[in-house]
Design an enzyme around this catalytic site. Structure first.
Site, mmCIF file in Angstrom:
data_model
loop_
_atom_site.group_PDB
_atom_site.id
_atom_site.type_symbol
_atom_site.label_atom_id
_atom_site.label_comp_id
_atom_site.label_asym_id
_atom_site.label_seq_id
_atom_site.Cartn_x
_atom_site.Cartn_y
_atom_site.Cartn_z
ATOM 1 N N GLU A 170 74.698 75.931 99.868
ATOM 2 C CA GLU A 170 74.273 76.370 98.550
ATOM 3 C C GLU A 170 75.457 75.481 97.760
ATOM 4 O OE1 GLU A 170 71.054 77.714 98.196
ATOM 5 O OE2 GLU A 170 71.240 78.454 100.101
ATOM 6 N N GLU B 231 69.909 85.533 99.684
ATOM 7 C CA GLU B 231 68.908 84.451 99.356
ATOM 8 C C GLU B 231 67.490 84.894 99.590
ATOM 9 O OE1 GLU B 231 67.022 80.627 99.584
ATOM 10 O OE2 GLU B 231 66.914 82.100 101.089
ATOM 11 N N CYS C 179 63.258 72.786 103.359
ATOM 12 C CA CYS C 179 61.882 73.066 102.884
ATOM 13 C C CYS C 179 61.712 72.770 101.165
ATOM 14 C CB CYS C 179 61.523 74.544 103.155
ATOM 15 S SG CYS C 179 62.134 75.033 104.811
ATOM 16 N N TYR D 224 58.869 81.013 103.167
ATOM 17 C CA TYR D 224 59.913 81.997 103.321
ATOM 18 C C TYR D 224 59.661 82.639 104.839
ATOM 19 C CZ TYR D 224 63.293 81.676 99.953
ATOM 20 O OH TYR D 224 64.298 80.916 99.255
#
Ligand code: SF4
Ligand code: FE
Length: 509
Positions: free
Chosen positions: A263, A452, A110, A302
């Site tokens: 990540e 996160e 995203c 989100y």
């Protein structure tokens, strides 16, 4: 490097995507070693599988997860599309919820999508003010990404050093990505971006400034695209809670054996960006606009967490079935509460998209207030949903013996007997569901679902600042004062004239 990527043919399926990541010259560090082939690394592979799902969904449900490219006329991922109407914004959210449901984790695509969408309008307005040509260059870049149906990551969060100082006052300039050298062909950049979602699983990445910049920060006002295997880029993989379970070989204890997030820290050491892929170079006055527009898109992205929440609610409901107590009223109540919280996240996100409006460039952007409210909910509600899931799961979620013990010829039978819930449910199945709850609330995917959720797209205070800026308290005080008779009747007309900003858009729609 750029040329090797140009040669790749258009990627359509998840499998083609996975193969496209092989044999690249990435410098990835993990556990003190350079990773030979990230695709085959048992800890990295689940994150690649999660991203591959975005391609598979585009094939299974093309109207949801793909679009016809306005540049190439071919079908491409919705993640590469710039929204040109409200429905485009809404469909992004529906796709994100579905992918959260299918993977139970972050599917990592995203940031790039939200980066193109914000850059599309910002470059247009930058060109209008400064007479630059960034918008056309961005369209050229998008065309190239569409031709191959690539994954593009977005790199925004600088490491920041001393938070009290602007970039140009840092003792070490590398605390913010900046230009180190300039030739007639382009610029070189150095610095580092922290916690970059899916960067190793991308083909290209768009580098952007992380915050509002002043005149003296112009060397930090750089936006450009680079292939992820460009020279001078090093990745240091971020480890996650319980991550080594995926290296143990089993499939129960890992909780979600197939999918995971990713990540990493990205370090740039004099990495070259050719002129063709530079979309801001010194226009510090547009850095704040870019960051604000990006976060407006990204904070409503989100809603992905509502899809992940669906999986967790399903796991909690399954474990109570397996324990034989699905009808107890307090248990039903907790499942209703989890659902209420989860739908609140989705409701504010999708409302932000439905309240979308057109920018000067023609691209649509969602509503800032509701996007910030969505992300702010995400910093809290998944924690409560996770707490309730752990409550329903019972203490075993944290004390369950290992898969090796369950399968051991000596102790296994006793565990099969004593870890059983309802007689018709296999012990192993009950363990699998408990491990999934552990994975999502304490383990590897808790990173995405909880922490996160807290810090991604800006930590909670960042949303409170934005909400505070937009809350129009003066306007609201006057509404109250007129109704209470503190202010005079004529002011009512003024109130209608004042329908601007956030309320104005609501009113027009
Ligand atoms: Fe997308 Fe959600 Fe992952 Fe961010 S956390 S990249 S919005 S799936
Ligand atoms: Fe994120």
């Amino acid at each position: 490097m750029i040329e090797s990527i140009t040669d790749t043919k258009k990627i359509n399926t998840g499998e083609e995507y996975i193969n496209s990541l092989r044999n690249r010259n990435l410098k990835v560090w993990l556990f003190g070693e350079m990773v030979k082939e990230p695709v085959d690394h048992p800890m990295i592979r689940p994150s690649i599988n999660a991203l591959a799902k975005t391609y598979d969904l585009a094939i299974a449900v093309p109207e949801l997860a793909s679009v016809i490219s306005p540049f190439t006329g071919e079908r491409i991922s919705r993640f590469l599309h710039v929204c040109t109407n409200v429905e485009d914004l809404v469909l992004q959210n529906k796709m994100q919820r579905k992918l959260g449901q299918l993977t139970g984790t972050c599917f990592q695509r995203c940031v790039g999508m939200d980066a193109f969408n914000s850059l599309y309008s910002v470059t247009f307005e930058m060109d209008e003010k400064h007479g630059t040509t960034y918008h056309e260059k961005l369209k050229g870049f998008l065309t190239r990404m569409h031709q191959n149906n690539f994954v593009v990551g977005g790199a925004m969060t600088d490491v920041k050093g001393d938070r009290s100082l602007p970039p140009h006052q840092q003792e070490d300039k590398d605390m913010f990505v900046h230009i180190t050298n300039r030739t007639k062909d382009g610029v070189y950049i150095s610095g580092a971006k922290a916690h970059q979602t899916g960067c190793i699983n991308s083909h290209w990445m768009v580098v952007m400034p992380t915050m509002r910049l002043g005149e003296k920060d112009s060397e930090f006002a750089i936006v450009g695209a680079v292939p992820v295997d460009a020279e001078g880029i090093t990745y240091v993989y971020g480890r996650q809670s319980c991550d080594k379970r995926s290296m143990e070989g089993g499939s129960i204890d890992v909780g979600n054996a197939q999918y995971g997030g990713q990540e990493a820290m990205v370090i740039f050491e004099n990495t070259f960006i050719p002129n063709e892929y530079i979309f801001m170079d010194g226009e510090y006055d547009f850095a704040a606009m870019l960051v604000e527009r990006f976060t407006t898109y990204h904070r409503r992205s989100y809603v992905c967490k509502s899809g992940v929440g669906d999986v967790l609610i399903g796991a909690a409901a399954s474990v109570v079935d397996m324990n034989g107590v699905p009808k107890a009223s307090h248990i039903k109540n907790k499942l209703v509460e989890m659902t209420h919280l989860n739908e609140t996240v989705y409701g504010t996100g999708i409302a932000a998209s439905y309240q979308g409006y057109k920018t000067k460039s023609g691209a649509y952007i969602c509503d800032e207030m509701l996007a910030n409210v969505c992300k702010h909910h995400v910093t809290k509600m998944p924690y409560e949903i996770g707490r309730l899931a752990q409550d329903l799961a019972g203490g075993l979620v944290a004390t369950l013996p290992s898969e090796q013990d369950l399968n051991h010829p000596e102790i296994g039978d006793l565990l099969q007997k004593y870890l059983r819930g309802k007689a018709d449910v296999k012990t192993e199945d009950r363990m699998r569901i408990l491990r999934l709850i552990e994975n999502m609330t304490l383990g590897r995917n808790a990173v995405g679902y909880l922490t996160e959720s807290m810090h991604g797209a800006g930590s909670p205070q960042a949303q409170r600042i934005q909400i505070g800026r937009m809350m129009q308290l003066e306007y609201k005080k006057r509404l109250a004062k007129i109704i209470a008779g503190v202010e005079t009747e004529e002011n009512k007309d003024l109130l209608i004239d004042e329908l601007s900003g956030y309320f104005g858009r609501v009113f027009k729609i």
